[in-house]
Scaffold this active site. Structure first.
Site, PDB file in Angstrom:
ATOM      1  CB  SER A 190      -0.911   0.031   1.225  1.00 38.50           C
ATOM      2  OG  SER A 190      -1.693  -1.119   1.286  1.00 38.50           O
ATOM      3  N   GLY A 214      -0.620   5.231  -8.146  1.00 34.47           N
ATOM      4  CA  GLY A 214      -1.745   5.732  -8.943  1.00 34.47           C
ATOM      5  C   GLY A 214      -2.852   6.392  -8.159  1.00 34.47           C
ATOM      6  CD  GLU A 245      -4.098   4.542 -12.450  1.00 38.00           C
ATOM      7  OE1 GLU A 245      -3.893   3.316 -12.390  1.00 38.00           O
ATOM      8  OE2 GLU A 245      -3.977   5.277 -11.471  1.00 38.00           O
ATOM      9  CG  ASP A 297       4.042 -14.186   4.837  1.00 37.31           C
ATOM     10  OD1 ASP A 297       4.723 -15.103   4.338  1.00 37.31           O
ATOM     11  OD2 ASP A 297       4.515 -13.080   5.125  1.00 37.31           O
ATOM     12  CG  HIS A 328       2.104  -2.058 -13.364  1.00 39.93           C
ATOM     13  ND1 HIS A 328       2.656  -1.201 -14.296  1.00 39.93           N
ATOM     14  CD2 HIS A 328       1.165  -1.338 -12.714  1.00 39.93           C
ATOM     15  CE1 HIS A 328       2.077  -0.020 -14.188  1.00 39.93           C
ATOM     16  NE2 HIS A 328       1.163  -0.074 -13.236  1.00 39.93           N
ATOM     17  NE  ARG A 387      -2.400  -1.788 -13.977  1.00 39.03           N
ATOM     18  CZ  ARG A 387      -2.641  -1.465 -12.735  1.00 39.03           C
ATOM     19  NH1 ARG A 387      -2.738  -2.398 -11.816  1.00 39.03           N
ATOM     20  NH2 ARG A 387      -2.784  -0.215 -12.405  1.00 39.03           N
ATOM     21  CG  HIS A 439       1.020  -4.438 -10.068  1.00 41.46           C
ATOM     22  ND1 HIS A 439       1.839  -3.594  -9.352  1.00 41.46           N
ATOM     23  CD2 HIS A 439      -0.208  -3.823 -10.107  1.00 41.46           C
ATOM     24  CE1 HIS A 439       1.145  -2.522  -8.974  1.00 41.46           C
ATOM     25  NE2 HIS A 439      -0.095  -2.646  -9.398  1.00 41.46           N
ATOM     26  CD  GLU A 467      -1.870  -8.177  -4.166  1.00 38.65           C
ATOM     27  OE1 GLU A 467      -1.446  -7.071  -3.783  1.00 38.65           O
ATOM     28  OE2 GLU A 467      -1.260  -8.903  -4.960  1.00 38.65           O
ATOM     29  NE  ARG A 517      -5.563  -4.558  -8.650  1.00 36.94           N
ATOM     30  CZ  ARG A 517      -4.895  -3.430  -8.869  1.00 36.94           C
ATOM     31  NH1 ARG A 517      -5.534  -2.298  -9.104  1.00 36.94           N
ATOM     32  NH2 ARG A 517      -3.577  -3.443  -8.854  1.00 36.94           N
TER      33      ARG A 517
HETATM   34  C1  SIN Z   1      -0.389   2.236 -10.900  1.00 40.16           C
HETATM   35  O1  SIN Z   1      -0.301   3.333 -10.367  1.00 40.16           O
HETATM   36  O2  SIN Z   1      -0.186   2.036 -12.091  1.00 40.16           O
HETATM   37  C2  SIN Z   1      -0.727   1.068 -10.020  1.00 40.16           C
HETATM   38  C3  SIN Z   1      -2.029   1.274  -9.390  1.00 40.16           C
HETATM   39  C4  SIN Z   1      -2.783  -0.009  -9.336  1.00 40.16           C
HETATM   40  O3  SIN Z   1      -2.180  -1.072  -9.169  1.00 40.16           O
HETATM   41  O4  SIN Z   1      -4.001   0.011  -9.547  1.00 40.16           O
END
Ligand code: SIN
Length: 501
Positions: free
Chosen positions: A43, A48, A115, A210, A231, A281, A342, A366, A377
């Site tokens: 985190s 983004g 994004e 974990d 990513h 993505r 990612h 996550e 996602r």
């Molecule tokens: C990013 O800033 O590209 C990652 C943000 C995300 O994983 O949604």
């Protein structure tokens, strides 16, 4: 406060863990456990932002719901997606009321960005590209003022304490030395991602799966483990030895950056002519993989040379300064990038209250499969998922905790202790996952990896060892195994899962 008993034990101090803690009633004792230091989480690294239609009118949420479903190849659970989007306003409002500051224009209006996969600008950001870091700092300040919340750092949860289908706490290892149980009426797993299972990742390297390992050994149900998101734009360097790669936020493309292959060709028109660099993505990472294959290289370029360096420095200070340190000036130089692991879209199966199939056990962030992500996602839905489901877990705990009793009737087994560091095994797991269970997969590679992982797991289980390294390695192999088994079962290509045979 007695360290060994609490009302609610939260394992993990990323956004999900912290936000759950502050939403639990102040009359309830909460223990927040961090394996290392509280700030070491994915985190804190998130750049983004948080996707959110910031209004209470459900009729205006439809496009965010549709974008989430489309990015997830419609394998999402529609109820869960609606729950996520309809509760986004309330969750983000709570965050703002707690003191979190998002970027605004000079008139005091929130600034939203776009994004991949989003049909409109709906992403809150803070400090330009320091959203995760700023949100975590603000929440930690709140946590420190709450008398009912106690943070325990450098302490790893090894296994859950379970009896009669109910969870009663966890066995922990403090400072790699002290081994003891923490009894709790409710336990929340909020351990985050799994990046260390792969050879290159944008995650903090403490992300060794974990929570997944612990829940697997406790018999929890898992879903969609095959959907591992890569990513598209992790900074590439020939000389980097660390497996952790620096993330270049997708918001850079959201503000207009292009992708070019090593021949300087803008290639996304071949793969998604409508959305180009702002396709979701999975599509962009698969396109980059194909371009790297066709050009016999291991990277492509992020092109910001048509953009104003001054704007880029102001809008993306973290990325700008990091790239500069590595010898690239945004706005002037092409920046080499390659995909890196990612995000895990699947995880421990939960309901809308974040409850798992084990009584008194919750999973958020996550590590959980809530159903919202489907096969891939949507960008900036992960911090939102942390907020919405942490809040619903906290609400459920506030309403049900009174009926629970603390059960301390457990005998804690003594284990041997060896100085093994398991480095060769970890490398082997990463090598097999990179080669056979990453962006492109086939039956032969998956079956081979499945067998190798089964053997490693069986050997580790034969020789238990009371160390952090042992448990991390066991968690890694069990996580890798769950991903590989699910990937073998899913024979078609969909979302992040590209099967060539
Ligand atoms: C990013 O800033 O590209 C990652 C943000 C995300 O994983 O949604």
């Amino acid at each position: 406060m007695d360290k060994r008993s609490t009302d609610v034990l939260i394992i993990g101090t990323g956004l999900a863990g912290l936000f759950a803690a502050v939403n639990i009633d102040s009359s309830i004792k909460v223990t927040l456990l961090s394996k290392t230091k509280v700030r070491n989480s994915n985190s804190s690294l998130a750049q983004g932002g948080i996707a959110c239609e910031y209004n209470d009118d459900k009729s205006l949420h439809q496009k965010h719901i549709e974008d989430t479903m489309r990015a997830g190849a419609y394998l999402n659970d529609k109820n869960a997606v609606e729950f996520l989007v309809h509760n986004a306003f309330d969750a983000v409002k709570t965050l703002i009321e707690l003191g979190v500051k998002f970027d605004m224009d000079k008139n005091g209006e929130y600034l939203f960005t776009k994004e991949g996969g989003h049909s409109s600008k709906r992403i809150f950001h803070s400090g330009g590209d320091a959203t995760g870091n700023n949100v975590i700092e603000d929440l930690l300040a709140v946590v420190k003022q709450r008398k009912n919340i106690h943070i325990v750092d450098n302490t790893m949860a090894l296994d859950l304490l379970q009896k009669d289908g109910k969870v009663h706490g966890a066995i922990v290892l403090e400072n790699e030395a002290k081994h003891y149980p923490i009894y709790a009426k409710k336990v929340i797993i909020a351990t985050g991602g799994i990046g260390s299972v792969y050879g290159s990742t944008t995650n903090d390297l403490n992300a060794t799966g974990d929570g997944i390992g612990m829940a697997y050994r406790a018999g929890c149900k898992f879903q969609n483990m095959e959907f591992v998101q890569f990513h598209p734009t992790a900074l590439y360097s020939e000389f980097v030895t660390s497996r952790q790669r620096f993330l270049i936020t997708e918001a850079v493309r959201g503000e207009g950056a292009y992708l070019r292959n090593v021949e300087k060709e803008r290639f996304m028109k071949k793969y998604d002519p409508e959305r180009m660099e702002l396709a979701p993505r999975d599509i962009v990472s698969q396109a980059i993989y194909r371009e790297m294959y066709d050009t016999w290289t291991d990277h492509v370029y992020l092109d910001t040379t048509h953009m104003d360096p001054k704007f880029l420095e102001k809008r993306f200070p973290t990325v700008f300064n990091y790239c500069k340190k590595e010898g690239y000036i945004m706005g002037l130089d092409l920046i080499p990038v390659a995909p890196a692991e990612h995000f895990l879209c699947g995880g421990i199966k939960t309901d809308l209250d974040a409850k798992t199939c084990s009584m008194n056990l919750y999973a958020i962030g996550e590590v959980a499969y809530t159903g919202v992500h489907g096969a891939n996602r949507l960008a900036s839905n992960s911090l939102l998922e942390c907020l919405v489901f942490s809040k619903s877990a906290a609400k459920n705990i506030n309403e049900t905790l009174n009926g629970d009793l603390l059960n301390q009737d457990f005998v804690i087994e003594e284990l041997p202790n060896y100085n093994y560091n398991y480095k060769p095994i970890r490398k082997k797991i990463g090598d097999y996952m990179d080669e056979h269970v990453s962006i492109v997969r086939n039956e032969q590679g998956l079956s081979l990896t499945d067998k190798v992982l089964k053997d490693i797991e069986a050997n580790l289980l034969k020789y238990p060892n009371l160390t952090k390294y042992y448990y991390e390695t066991l968690n890694m192999v069990e996580t890798a195994h769950l991903i590989t088994e699910s990937a073998l079962k899913r024979e078609e290509s969909i979302g992040c899962h590209l099967r060539i045979k």
